[in-house]
Design an enzyme around this catalytic site. Structure first.
Site, short mmCIF file in Angstrom:
data_model
loop_
_atom_site.label_atom_id
_atom_site.label_comp_id
_atom_site.label_asym_id
_atom_site.label_seq_id
_atom_site.Cartn_x
_atom_site.Cartn_y
_atom_site.Cartn_z
CB SER A 37 -8.27 0.58 5.73
OG SER A 37 -8.96 1.77 5.71
CE LYS A 43 -3.91 1.87 2.66
NZ LYS A 43 -4.92 1.66 3.89
CB SER A 52 -7.96 3.29 2.81
OG SER A 52 -7.10 2.62 3.75
#
Lengths: 482, 88
Positions: free
Chosen positions: A176, A77, A152
């Site tokens: 997330s 990420k 996310s």
């Protein structure tokens, strides 16, 4: 060559000489170039991946010590720092930010010969649950590209689900990791707060966020947790992993275990009937596996979303204050600017959701309002933590649907902030209380995935992974559409 | 009900320039209205748990040389000083 193989099968195949690291990495990069124009899981791909793969192949051929990952491609990420490379948090503010140091989790992966294949998309500064708030455009769900992949860590979920890599690291502040895991039909683990170092993770709400694995199987999550967990002198919040092997006895089963079905999480406003059906089916499955399931109520869960957004916005307001264009931010000449207007100019690069949360974060702890919002949120967090502690005196696990709904269409919720927040209803409790939680792919209904969430007591990841493994072994899900 | 002026004032204090702020204000208002649910939580007598860390668990409090020139990552600097805009 099957790009959909698990991490453990990949390692065995490399050890058996079925293919080389370079061959697999090349195929993974080809897959990315084939599908990522549509799915947009990646913000950047590592130009050195093939070179890294050749180096690991050389070590294997010359019988040198090789790390446990044997060159498996892992995506990261883009809020986790790697020295010398861009880390944008999917924000225009950090469009050109080059990380000056490497995060602990990346150092650990590198030391075990993982190949960082690229950096993945997210909602800007991890604030969102669909990737619709990425400044570089959303990622798309590989099961149906008209639907969001969750967030996310949406890019991470997509990259694993679409077989662009074997595993990924995401971060989880209010769901997330687990939300995109559920929406993309992969396994997503949010570890106990402190079990994994946050050194090098760009902070959003540092008192509750955690880095964790997103993988094709529960065993793979256990494997990665073995590598990334443990004390780090650069992160004072870390806890000892006691050298646990999370893979050990992962198939022990859950016969005789006590499972609490969280009533508030199995009938929240807006719960889809398909998700409820899948959850009831999972409960029957747990009972068939020998567990004793019982409804329990956690009074404070009703207030958890409000408490979560109050606390995280406050921390975001503080953490994002550093983007003042003097130390971090997009760069322009300071001459001719007055101090406040210069900083305002820099912050105009923030996207709309970040701006809203910063305003909220300035408002809820401010004089005259803190008693109504921030103090109450902290008290809800304390009482919820006490409730959780109490229920784990009787139960081994708590379960719920990971998300009350299935993936939704782009734009469907973006204009309704309350309905958007409610998507987090079942996931925020684990963050507010610091307990570990995992999302296990359970069903595909109407062509879209549904995940089941299992929670356990602090530092009980070993037991949690055993329950997740037991559930995983009962399901046989279709392959992701090519 | 939190009004537009209050939200705009907070935005100003946060050094956020809301040029077209009506949409932001409406959304923030909606979120704050939802946060009113906290008034129903029976937590008045609850104590706030503060996370405590035993000093013995912290790393040694000693100076570690950082061998990288972090200033080079900034564009607005001169020699060893960060160049900031003027304060009025």
């Amino acid at each position: 060559m099957d790009l959909g193989i698990s991490a453990l099968n990949y390692i065995n195949s490399i050890k058996n000489g079925e293919f080389t690291v370079e061959e697999f990495t090349l195929k993974s990069l080809e897959r990315i170039s084939q599908v990522d124009g549509k799915l947009h899981a990646f913000l950047r791909v590592n130009d050195l991946a093939i070179k890294n793969a050749r180096e690991i192949d050389t070590k294997i051929k010359s019988n040198q010590n090789v790390g446990k990952c044997y060159g498996m491609p892992v995506s990261i990420k883009d809020n986790i720092c790697i020295e010398g490379s861009k880390t944008t948090c999917a924000s225009k503010v950090l469009e050109n930010f080059i990380a000056p140091y490497t995060s602990t989790v990346i150092n650990k992966l590198n030391s075990e010969d993982a190949i960082i294949i690229g950096k993945t998309n997210l909602d800007e500064f991890a604030m969102g649950l669909s990737t619709e708030f990425s400044a570089y455009g959303p990622s798309r769900n590989p099961w149906n590209a008209d639907y969001v992949p969750g967030g996310s860590s949406g890019g991470s979920g997509v990259s694993v689900s679409a077989n662009e890599c074997i595993a990924s690291l995401g971060s989880d502040t209010g769901g997330s990791i687990r939300n995109p895991a559920s929406f993309c039909s992969v396994v997503g683990l949010k570890p106990t707060y402190g079990l994994v170092s946050r050194y090098g993770l760009i902070s959003y709400a540092n008192s509750i966020e955690q880095i964790g694995p997103m993988t094709k199987t529960v065993e793979d999550s256990a494997f990665l947790l073995n590598i990334i967990s443990g004390i780090d002198s650069n992160d004072n919040t870390t806890v000892d992993n006691k050298n646990q092997d999370y893979l050990n006895n992962i198939d022990a089963g859950i016969n005789g275990k006590k499972i609490g079905i969280v009533t508030e999480m199995t009938n929240p406003d807006g719960l889809s009937t398909d998700v409820l059906d899948a959850t009831n089916d999972a409960i029957k499955t747990f009972e068939k596996l020998g567990a004793n399931c019982e409804q329990i109520s956690l009074e404070m869960v009703r207030y958890a979303v409000a408490a979560y957004y109050t606390i995280t916005s406050t921390e975001a307001g503080s953490n994002l204050a550093r983007y003042d264009n003097i130390r971090y931010g997009y760069e322009f000449d300071s001459s001719g600017f007055e101090f406040n207007s210069y900083i305002s100019q820099a912050r105009s690069k923030f996207g709309p959701e970040v701006i809203r949360r910063m305003i909220l974060g300035g408002f809820v702890p401010s004089a005259g309002h803190a008693g109504k919002y921030f103090s109450k949120a902290l008290k809800v967090k304390s009482k919820l933590t006490a409730e959780i502690k109490h229920v784990f005196e009787k139960f081994d696990y708590l379960i719920s649907p990971t998300v009350p709904i299935q993936p939704f269409k782009f734009g469907e919720k973006i204009n309704d902030p309350v309905s958007f927040m409610m998507v987090d209803f079942n996931t925020v409790t684990a963050n507010l209380t610091g307990i570990p939680a995992i999302s296990v792919p359970y069903k595909i209904t109407n062509g879209l995935p549904i995940g089941i969430q299992i929670m356990a007591n602090h530092e009980e990841e070993h037991s949690l992974l055993q329950a997740a493994y037991a559930l995983e072994k009962t399901v046989d899900l279709p392959e992701v559409p090519a | 009900m939190v009004n537009e002026e209050e939200i705009s004032e907070v935005a100003k204090l946060m050094k956020i320039n809301l040029e077209d702020h009506s949409d932001h204000v409406k959304r923030v208002q909606k979120m704050l209205e939802y946060f009113d649910i906290l008034d129903d939580a029976n937590v008045e007598s609850e104590e706030i748990i503060v996370q405590e860390t035993d000093l013995g668990k912290l790393r040694d409090d000693k100076y570690n040389q950082y061998d990288k020139n972090l200033l080079k990552f900034l564009k607005s600097y001169q020699e060893k000083y960060v160049k900031a805009p003027k304060l009025n």
